[in-house]
Structure formats: structure tokens, C-alpha cells
Design a protein around this motif. Structure first.
Motif, PDB file in Angstrom:
ATOM      1  N   ALA A  12     -57.200 -50.712  -7.023  1.00  0.00           N
ATOM      2  CA  ALA A  12     -56.819 -51.925  -6.290  1.00  0.00           C
ATOM      3  C   ALA A  12     -55.535 -51.672  -5.502  1.00  0.00           C
ATOM      4  CB  ALA A  12     -56.635 -53.083  -7.267  1.00  0.00           C
ATOM      5  N   PRO A  13     -55.150 -52.605  -4.605  1.00  0.00           N
ATOM      6  CA  PRO A  13     -53.951 -52.405  -3.798  1.00  0.00           C
ATOM      7  C   PRO A  13     -52.671 -52.247  -4.618  1.00  0.00           C
ATOM      8  CG  PRO A  13     -55.327 -54.090  -2.809  1.00  0.00           C
ATOM      9  CD  PRO A  13     -55.925 -53.789  -4.150  1.00  0.00           C
ATOM     10  N   ILE A  14     -51.822 -51.350  -4.161  1.00  0.00           N
ATOM     11  CA  ILE A  14     -50.499 -51.119  -4.753  1.00  0.00           C
ATOM     12  C   ILE A  14     -49.517 -52.112  -4.134  1.00  0.00           C
ATOM     13  CG2 ILE A  14     -48.597 -49.456  -4.956  1.00  0.00           C
ATOM     14  CD1 ILE A  14     -50.725 -47.218  -4.790  1.00  0.00           C
ATOM     15  N   PRO A  15     -48.734 -52.833  -4.924  1.00  0.00           N
ATOM     16  CA  PRO A  15     -47.741 -53.748  -4.351  1.00  0.00           C
ATOM     17  C   PRO A  15     -46.703 -52.987  -3.514  1.00  0.00           C
ATOM     18  CG  PRO A  15     -48.114 -54.253  -6.669  1.00  0.00           C
ATOM     19  CD  PRO A  15     -48.789 -52.945  -6.397  1.00  0.00           C
ATOM     20  N   ALA A  16     -46.189 -53.641  -2.481  1.00  0.00           N
ATOM     21  CA  ALA A  16     -45.201 -53.010  -1.597  1.00  0.00           C
ATOM     22  C   ALA A  16     -43.954 -52.568  -2.347  1.00  0.00           C
ATOM     23  CB  ALA A  16     -44.822 -53.970  -0.474  1.00  0.00           C
ATOM     24  N   GLU A  17     -43.682 -53.189  -3.479  1.00  0.00           N
ATOM     25  CA  GLU A  17     -42.538 -52.797  -4.318  1.00  0.00           C
ATOM     26  C   GLU A  17     -42.555 -51.307  -4.641  1.00  0.00           C
ATOM     27  OE1 GLU A  17     -41.011 -53.691  -8.918  1.00  0.00           O
ATOM     28  OE2 GLU A  17     -42.623 -54.875  -8.027  1.00  0.00           O
ATOM     29  N   PHE A  18     -43.756 -50.730  -4.744  1.00  0.00           N
ATOM     30  CA  PHE A  18     -43.898 -49.330  -5.144  1.00  0.00           C
ATOM     31  C   PHE A  18     -44.219 -48.418  -3.955  1.00  0.00           C
ATOM     32  CE2 PHE A  18     -45.158 -52.104  -8.687  1.00  0.00           C
ATOM     33  CZ  PHE A  18     -44.094 -51.820  -9.534  1.00  0.00           C
ATOM     34  N   ALA A  19     -44.018 -48.944  -2.755  1.00  0.00           N
ATOM     35  CA  ALA A  19     -44.250 -48.178  -1.528  1.00  0.00           C
ATOM     36  C   ALA A  19     -42.921 -47.847  -0.855  1.00  0.00           C
ATOM     37  CB  ALA A  19     -45.132 -48.973  -0.573  1.00  0.00           C
ATOM     38  N   MET A  20     -42.946 -46.853   0.012  1.00  0.00           N
ATOM     39  CA  MET A  20     -41.765 -46.521   0.806  1.00  0.00           C
ATOM     40  C   MET A  20     -41.706 -47.376   2.063  1.00  0.00           C
ATOM     41  SD  MET A  20     -40.600 -42.836   2.349  1.00  0.00           S
ATOM     42  CE  MET A  20     -38.928 -42.251   2.124  1.00  0.00           C
ATOM     43  N   GLY A  21     -42.888 -47.792   2.550  1.00  0.00           N
ATOM     44  CA  GLY A  21     -42.919 -48.564   3.782  1.00  0.00           C
ATOM     45  C   GLY A  21     -43.698 -49.853   3.636  1.00  0.00           C
ATOM     46  N   GLN A  22     -43.308 -50.845   4.434  1.00  0.00           N
ATOM     47  CA  GLN A  22     -44.008 -52.119   4.535  1.00  0.00           C
ATOM     48  C   GLN A  22     -44.031 -52.499   6.014  1.00  0.00           C
ATOM     49  OE1 GLN A  22     -41.788 -54.715   1.967  1.00  0.00           O
ATOM     50  NE2 GLN A  22     -39.874 -54.452   3.075  1.00  0.00           N
ATOM     51  N   PRO A  23     -44.709 -53.578   6.400  1.00  0.00           N
ATOM     52  CA  PRO A  23     -44.864 -53.863   7.834  1.00  0.00           C
ATOM     53  C   PRO A  23     -43.564 -53.937   8.635  1.00  0.00           C
ATOM     54  CG  PRO A  23     -46.401 -55.171   6.576  1.00  0.00           C
ATOM     55  CD  PRO A  23     -45.524 -54.480   5.574  1.00  0.00           C
ATOM     56  N   ASP A  24     -42.468 -54.370   8.009  1.00  0.00           N
ATOM     57  CA  ASP A  24     -41.219 -54.510   8.764  1.00  0.00           C
ATOM     58  C   ASP A  24     -40.236 -53.361   8.523  1.00  0.00           C
ATOM     59  OD1 ASP A  24     -40.635 -55.127   6.160  1.00  0.00           O
ATOM     60  OD2 ASP A  24     -39.565 -56.996   6.599  1.00  0.00           O
ATOM     61  N   GLY A  25     -40.713 -52.260   7.942  1.00  0.00           N
ATOM     62  CA  GLY A  25     -39.828 -51.113   7.732  1.00  0.00           C
ATOM     63  C   GLY A  25     -39.867 -50.601   6.304  1.00  0.00           C
ATOM     64  N   PHE A  26     -38.744 -50.078   5.836  1.00  0.00           N
ATOM     65  CA  PHE A  26     -38.704 -49.503   4.495  1.00  0.00           C
ATOM     66  C   PHE A  26     -38.922 -50.573   3.426  1.00  0.00           C
ATOM     67  CE2 PHE A  26     -36.054 -46.069   6.518  1.00  0.00           C
ATOM     68  CZ  PHE A  26     -36.983 -45.061   6.310  1.00  0.00           C
ATOM     69  N   ALA A  27     -39.555 -50.158   2.324  1.00  0.00           N
ATOM     70  CA  ALA A  27     -39.812 -51.037   1.187  1.00  0.00           C
ATOM     71  C   ALA A  27     -38.933 -50.610   0.005  1.00  0.00           C
ATOM     72  CB  ALA A  27     -41.292 -50.987   0.824  1.00  0.00           C
ATOM     73  N   ALA A  28     -39.187 -51.207  -1.166  1.00  0.00           N
ATOM     74  CA  ALA A  28     -38.331 -50.982  -2.339  1.00  0.00           C
ATOM     75  C   ALA A  28     -38.440 -49.566  -2.885  1.00  0.00           C
ATOM     76  CB  ALA A  28     -38.670 -51.989  -3.433  1.00  0.00           C
ATOM     77  N   ASN A  29     -39.581 -48.902  -2.673  1.00  0.00           N
ATOM     78  CA  ASN A  29     -39.743 -47.489  -3.030  1.00  0.00           C
ATOM     79  C   ASN A  29     -39.460 -47.213  -4.509  1.00  0.00           C
ATOM     80  OD1 ASN A  29     -40.501 -44.871  -2.104  1.00  0.00           O
ATOM     81  ND2 ASN A  29     -38.362 -44.227  -2.179  1.00  0.00           N
ATOM     82  N   ARG A  30     -39.931 -48.115  -5.382  1.00  0.00           N
ATOM     83  CA  ARG A  30     -39.809 -47.880  -6.825  1.00  0.00           C
ATOM     84  C   ARG A  30     -41.040 -47.133  -7.317  1.00  0.00           C
ATOM     85  NH1 ARG A  30     -39.710 -52.280 -10.246  1.00  0.00           N
ATOM     86  NH2 ARG A  30     -37.962 -51.505 -11.482  1.00  0.00           N
ATOM     87  N   ASN A  31     -40.858 -46.224  -8.248  1.00  0.00           N
ATOM     88  CA  ASN A  31     -42.031 -45.589  -8.855  1.00  0.00           C
ATOM     89  C   ASN A  31     -42.744 -46.590  -9.755  1.00  0.00           C
ATOM     90  OD1 ASN A  31     -39.626 -44.897 -10.838  1.00  0.00           O
ATOM     91  ND2 ASN A  31     -41.510 -44.758 -12.066  1.00  0.00           N
ATOM     92  N   PRO A  32     -44.073 -46.527  -9.809  1.00  0.00           N
ATOM     93  CA  PRO A  32     -44.799 -47.441 -10.676  1.00  0.00           C
ATOM     94  C   PRO A  32     -44.680 -47.054 -12.147  1.00  0.00           C
ATOM     95  CG  PRO A  32     -46.318 -45.924  -9.638  1.00  0.00           C
ATOM     96  CD  PRO A  32     -44.966 -45.669  -9.012  1.00  0.00           C
ATOM     97  N   TYR A 140     -40.212 -38.886  -6.572  1.00  0.00           N
ATOM     98  CA  TYR A 140     -41.184 -39.843  -6.034  1.00  0.00           C
ATOM     99  C   TYR A 140     -40.664 -40.546  -4.794  1.00  0.00           C
ATOM    100  CZ  TYR A 140     -44.248 -43.941  -5.734  1.00  0.00           C
ATOM    101  OH  TYR A 140     -45.122 -44.910  -5.301  1.00  0.00           O
ATOM    102  N   ASP A 141     -41.492 -40.567  -3.766  1.00  0.00           N
ATOM    103  CA  ASP A 141     -41.323 -41.455  -2.620  1.00  0.00           C
ATOM    104  C   ASP A 141     -42.713 -41.994  -2.312  1.00  0.00           C
ATOM    105  OD1 ASP A 141     -38.461 -41.404  -1.746  1.00  0.00           O
ATOM    106  OD2 ASP A 141     -38.848 -39.250  -1.635  1.00  0.00           O
ATOM    107  N   GLY A 142     -42.819 -43.309  -2.208  1.00  0.00           N
ATOM    108  CA  GLY A 142     -44.112 -43.976  -2.199  1.00  0.00           C
ATOM    109  C   GLY A 142     -44.851 -44.017  -0.883  1.00  0.00           C
ATOM    110  N   PRO A 143     -45.943 -44.787  -0.860  1.00  0.00           N
ATOM    111  CA  PRO A 143     -46.801 -44.869   0.329  1.00  0.00           C
ATOM    112  C   PRO A 143     -46.080 -45.396   1.576  1.00  0.00           C
ATOM    113  CG  PRO A 143     -47.929 -45.767  -1.591  1.00  0.00           C
ATOM    114  CD  PRO A 143     -46.509 -45.519  -2.001  1.00  0.00           C
ATOM    115  N   TYR A 144     -46.423 -44.797   2.704  1.00  0.00           N
ATOM    116  CA  TYR A 144     -45.968 -45.293   4.004  1.00  0.00           C
ATOM    117  C   TYR A 144     -46.982 -44.824   5.048  1.00  0.00           C
ATOM    118  CZ  TYR A 144     -42.352 -47.090   7.221  1.00  0.00           C
ATOM    119  OH  TYR A 144     -41.646 -47.842   8.138  1.00  0.00           O
TER     120      TYR A 144
END
Length: 205
Positions: A12-32, A140-144
Motif C-alpha cells: 500500500a502507499p507509503i506516507p509522505a512522512e517516510f519519503a524524501m520528497g512530497q509535491p511541494d518539495g522535501f518531506a520529513a524523510n524518516r525511516n519507517p 536511509y533516504d526515502g522515496p522522491y
């Protein structure tokens, strides 16, 4: 061996919290969060890889407003995490314990389980030559994924139980180095994966 996460549902989809990027730029980039059990007898260490097998292979199509990257474009692996020498008694990696935020030029000594070593991820190559971001990206650096990609990317967290306490690796190692060093030493493997897209026109985007 069984691997699971409390951070997202399998497949299922990974929350943006665990990604490096989101629609408006960098995200929280936390490891799950990750946890595992049913470990094979004789396990002396664990190795962990996070791999996106859906990375585009035509750089000229990435990040363009006038082009959508087609689903059928040939794809390659993009490594998001490589960690080895995880002690045999470890069963959990807490969310945010190894990465919490984007570090320009890369994390040089990322946090992790005691004694574990973390290798380079593929943002090292992606940001190469960028004056603000270029550097060695360890841990770790998450999805972007590209916002113009029509394919939803998958992120496979793969855990390996090994019959050796430490792998023979250089100090600056990659996932490819880990895969070669593990040959003949894998007692078991488990995986969990999530998906991520920044393309608002794609289901789940």
C-alpha cells in the motif's frame, strides 16, 4: 522469517512522512518502522536493503512539465538503504531512529543499531555535481520519484539473515557490494514493500 512495518500496509502507499520528497518539495524523510521474527537457527547478523526497481532510465525525461514518463519506459534499481552487521538479537528498527529529516550533502554517520554499518544510497549519484546537495549519502533516504512519472514506484525493504557476524566490505560500500559479499551466507530472507507516487494523475497520487 517474517518482516513487517507499522508505518504502512504491505503493498500500500507509503506516507509522505517516510519519503524524501512530497509535491511541494522535501518531506520529513524518516525511516519507517521495521520488525521481524521467526529468525533462522544459526543467524549471526542481518543485512537490510531498500530498493526501488522502478527508477526511469532516460534522464532527459525526468522532472519535465511537458513530458509524462511512460509506464513502459525501461526501469532500473535505485537504492535507498543498505545496512549490514545488524546484531543477531535485534528485532526492531524504530521509525525515525536512523533518519529524520533531509541532510544536504548526505548523512555521514547515520544513526542505527549498535555495531551496524550503513552504506551509500543512490542519491550519492543523483546529486553528484550539485553544489548545494552533492555528497556521499549514507543510510536511509526515502522515496522522491519524478512528479511526471506515470508509473507508481515500489519500495522493497529486504531483510537477510546471515551465517556470518560481519561482511567483508570496504568502508564506502554500496548495495551491490552487499549482494556480492552475502553470496553463500544467506540463511533466510523476508520482505515488505510499499508504493509511492508524486504524479497527481496516477491513482493514489
Amino acid at each position: 522469517m517474517r518482516l513487517w512495518t507499522d508505518s504502512f500496509e504491505h503493498m500500500a502507499p507509503i506516507p509522505a512522512e517516510f519519503a524524501m520528497g512530497q509535491p511541494d518539495g522535501f518531506a520529513a524523510n524518516r525511516n519507517p518502522h521495521l520488525a521481524w521474527d521467526d529468525v533462522p537457527t544459526g543467524t549471526k547478523s542481518f543485512a537490510l536493503l531498500c530498493i526501488d526497481p522502478d527508477a526511469p532510465t532516460v534522464p532527459e525525461t525526468v522532472g519535465r512539465d511537458d513530458v509524462q514518463i511512460p509506464v513502459e519506459q525501461p526501469r532500473a534499481h535505485f537504492i535507498h538503504w543498505a545496512m549490514v552487521d545488524i546484531a543477531p538479537d535485534v528485532r526492531t528498527i524504530a521509525a525515525g531512529s536512523c533518519s529524520d529529516g533531509v541532510t544536504a550533502k548526505g548523512k555521514q554517520q547515520p544513526a542505527g543499531p549498535a555495531g551496524a554499518r550503513q552504506g551509500l544510497n543512490d542519491y550519492t549519484g543523483w546529486f553528484a555535481g550539485d553544489a548545494q546537495m552533492g555528497g556521499d549519502y549514507y543510510g536511509y533516504d526515502g522515496p522522491y520519484p519524478p512528479f511526471n512519472d506515470l508509473r507508481t514506484h515500489r519500495y522493497f525493504f529486504r531483510l537477510f539473515a546471515l551465517d556470518v557476524a560481519t561482511l567483508d566490505l570496504p568502508s564506502r560500500f554500496t548495495a551491490g557490494d552487499v549482494e556480492r559479499a552475502m553470496q553463500g551466507h544467506v540463511l533466510g530472507e523476508a520482505l515488505v514493500y510499499g508504493t509511492y507516487t508524486l504524479n497527481a494523475g496516477v491513482a493514489g497520487g
